[in-house]
Design a protein around this motif. Sequence first.
Motif, short mmCIF file in Angstrom:
data_model
loop_
_atom_site.label_atom_id
_atom_site.label_comp_id
_atom_site.label_asym_id
_atom_site.label_seq_id
_atom_site.Cartn_x
_atom_site.Cartn_y
_atom_site.Cartn_z
N UNK A 133 0.78 -1.23 0.00
CA UNK A 133 0.00 0.00 0.00
C UNK A 133 0.81 1.27 0.00
N UNK A 134 2.13 1.18 -0.18
CA UNK A 134 2.97 2.37 -0.16
C UNK A 134 4.02 2.27 -1.26
N UNK A 135 4.41 3.44 -1.78
CA UNK A 135 5.43 3.47 -2.81
C UNK A 135 6.82 3.27 -2.23
N UNK A 136 7.09 3.89 -1.06
CA UNK A 136 8.40 3.79 -0.43
C UNK A 136 8.36 2.76 0.70
N UNK A 137 9.44 2.01 0.90
CA UNK A 137 9.47 1.03 1.98
C UNK A 137 9.29 1.68 3.35
N UNK A 138 8.75 0.93 4.27
CA UNK A 138 8.57 1.43 5.64
C UNK A 138 9.92 1.77 6.28
N UNK A 139 10.97 1.05 5.88
CA UNK A 139 12.29 1.34 6.44
C UNK A 139 12.73 2.77 6.11
N UNK A 140 12.48 3.22 4.87
CA UNK A 140 12.86 4.58 4.49
C UNK A 140 12.02 5.59 5.25
N UNK A 141 10.73 5.31 5.42
CA UNK A 141 9.87 6.22 6.16
C UNK A 141 10.34 6.34 7.61
N UNK A 142 10.73 5.21 8.21
CA UNK A 142 11.16 5.22 9.61
C UNK A 142 12.47 5.96 9.80
N UNK A 143 13.34 5.91 8.78
CA UNK A 143 14.66 6.50 8.91
C UNK A 143 14.74 7.95 8.44
N UNK A 144 13.67 8.45 7.83
CA UNK A 144 13.68 9.81 7.31
C UNK A 144 12.79 10.72 8.16
N UNK A 145 12.97 12.03 7.98
CA UNK A 145 12.14 13.00 8.70
C UNK A 145 12.81 13.64 9.88
N UNK A 146 14.06 13.31 10.13
CA UNK A 146 14.79 13.94 11.22
C UNK A 146 15.30 15.32 10.84
N UNK A 147 15.95 15.99 11.77
CA UNK A 147 16.49 17.32 11.52
C UNK A 147 17.60 17.22 10.48
N UNK A 148 17.50 18.02 9.41
CA UNK A 148 18.46 17.95 8.32
C UNK A 148 19.87 18.31 8.78
N UNK A 149 19.98 19.32 9.63
CA UNK A 149 21.29 19.73 10.11
C UNK A 149 22.00 18.62 10.85
N UNK A 150 21.27 17.94 11.75
CA UNK A 150 21.87 16.83 12.49
C UNK A 150 22.24 15.70 11.54
N UNK A 151 21.36 15.44 10.57
CA UNK A 151 21.60 14.36 9.61
C UNK A 151 22.88 14.61 8.81
N UNK A 152 23.03 15.84 8.30
CA UNK A 152 24.23 16.18 7.53
C UNK A 152 25.47 16.13 8.40
N UNK A 153 25.34 16.58 9.64
CA UNK A 153 26.48 16.53 10.56
C UNK A 153 26.95 15.10 10.78
N UNK A 154 25.99 14.19 10.99
CA UNK A 154 26.33 12.79 11.17
C UNK A 154 26.93 12.20 9.89
N UNK A 155 26.38 12.60 8.74
CA UNK A 155 26.90 12.11 7.48
C UNK A 155 28.32 12.56 7.21
N UNK A 156 28.62 13.80 7.55
CA UNK A 156 29.98 14.32 7.35
C UNK A 156 30.97 13.62 8.29
N UNK A 157 30.55 13.35 9.51
CA UNK A 157 31.41 12.60 10.44
C UNK A 157 31.68 11.19 9.88
N UNK A 158 30.63 10.61 9.35
CA UNK A 158 30.73 9.26 8.79
C UNK A 158 31.73 9.24 7.65
#
Length: 539
Positions: free
Chosen positions: A214-239
């Motif tokens: 019943x959804x186009x995107x997997x539930x995993x993507x929905x669960x992992x998205x929607x957080x604060x973009x700044x924090x997300x980018x900060x974590x990605x740059x550290x990674x």
Amino acid sequence: MAVSLAHQMLFYTVTEDAFITYRYALNLAEGRGLVFNPGERVEGYSNFLWTVVVAIPQAIAGRGIMAVSIALGMACTVGCVVLAYLLTNRIVASAGSKSRAEVGRFGLLAAALTAVAGSLAAYASSGMESSLFTLLVLATCFAVFTDHHFTAGVLAALGTMTRPDGALVAVVVLGSLLAGRGDRVSRPRPVVLYTAGVLVLAVPWTVWRLLYYGHLLPNTLAAKSGGALGWQLSEGLKYFADFGLAHHGLLLVAVAGATVLALHGKAGPAASSKPARHAVWLLFTIAVAYTLFVVYVGGDYMAAWRFFAPVPPLLATATASATGIVLAGRATDRQDLEVRPTHQDAHRGLPLVTATLCLMSLLISVMAPRMAPLIHTGGRYTAALAEIGDWFHARLEPGTVISTVANGAISYNAGPEIVVVDALGLTDEHIGRQGTKDNPIHVAGHISNDWEYVVNERRPSLVIVTGRGYATSQPCAVDARYAGAFRHWVENGSYRTATFRRDGQQNWVVVYLRSDRFPDLRAALDGDPRFTYVPCPGQ
């Protein structure tokens, strides 16, 4: 190939998240559907093709999910080594090199660097899809370069069915075809064939997913998205910074290779090698685009930079091919490689460069804290969680509802008869799509939660919040990371704490049992000789 296998054995560990796939595969093979809990259609996986493939031995022989996933992952990793060799040879040969031995040197460089790519080797035996995905990305590039455009489209679709990230690769490849190979004006035929190859699988698969989940995107993507973009980018740059520090040798060589190829492209003799250079730029572009994507999503919590597994093979193949193109072009210009000492020195230096980079990579795999040491630590946690799952399977009644935050080994070993609520929403549609996105445990990709829903609507009889298996001392307090979310339910009497010691050892596990079922659940769990109930002080 031998080095690749030895490198894989250095890490040999099945990861915790693989057991989520195993539970889906088990339910599929045994006729309950592609679901986590029977009767709940939630797309809580992001590796459809891998899940279906590892379910096959279970459907045929009634066993073998884990064994096949390990063997297939290791085989795909060796396949990446072989494909890096073949693709590099094809590219360099098309650039004008006539000597088979000369071409083979660059293929061996790409193969060697792929064999010692730590992130790829680390997840070869993990039970996860990283190796298959990387193989499909390389195979797509190979098919494009050899003008098998329909096949390239099919492979790109299979990559997307293996990981949603494959859609990014498919788009980059489409862009390269639209731009043309550089030796002629772009023609519509390759684009049409490639698009048809993508759609022939992607369309029916997407329609089935919409009808089934019943959804186009997997539930995993929905669960992992929607957080604060700044924090997300900060974590990605550290990674990325951690990954770059560990792989700085390969990254520097890749930057040097891309720079030399760009400068060489301005020279006249390079005209005949435009298709080869176009293929190399495609490899570099996929690697860069994929890196930016990983940074954007915030990286991953798992060891050895799992999300970056495809990047080193792509860079290795692109860099080796770029080096071969430049040397082949210069040699063609002079028409006499044998009498030109500078080119002889360049070719003779390749084994030294290769050996140096390989040694650096292997040392990183052995010594870097986030590589083999952390992989094996995670393996110990997974083994403990699997043992706890076996305990639940043996002592809890079929139909019992439990909740956990480590939703892999516990769930798979507890068996499909136990209903498992994922408190972080990966396999629960309400939490994944409508839960609060406040990142309670400060881990990338684990930001969804709704304890009110878990406790009051799903009403689990047992809650366990450990992601590490056993504690070394009696854990009578609620985990600090969940204190604000779950302590309330313990303090108001909805749940009671029950601590168990593992077989007389100083290994402990804490579970929270629903108060109205505390006596019978505690007695059932205490009936297992491996676990002994020890009340907390004051209970």
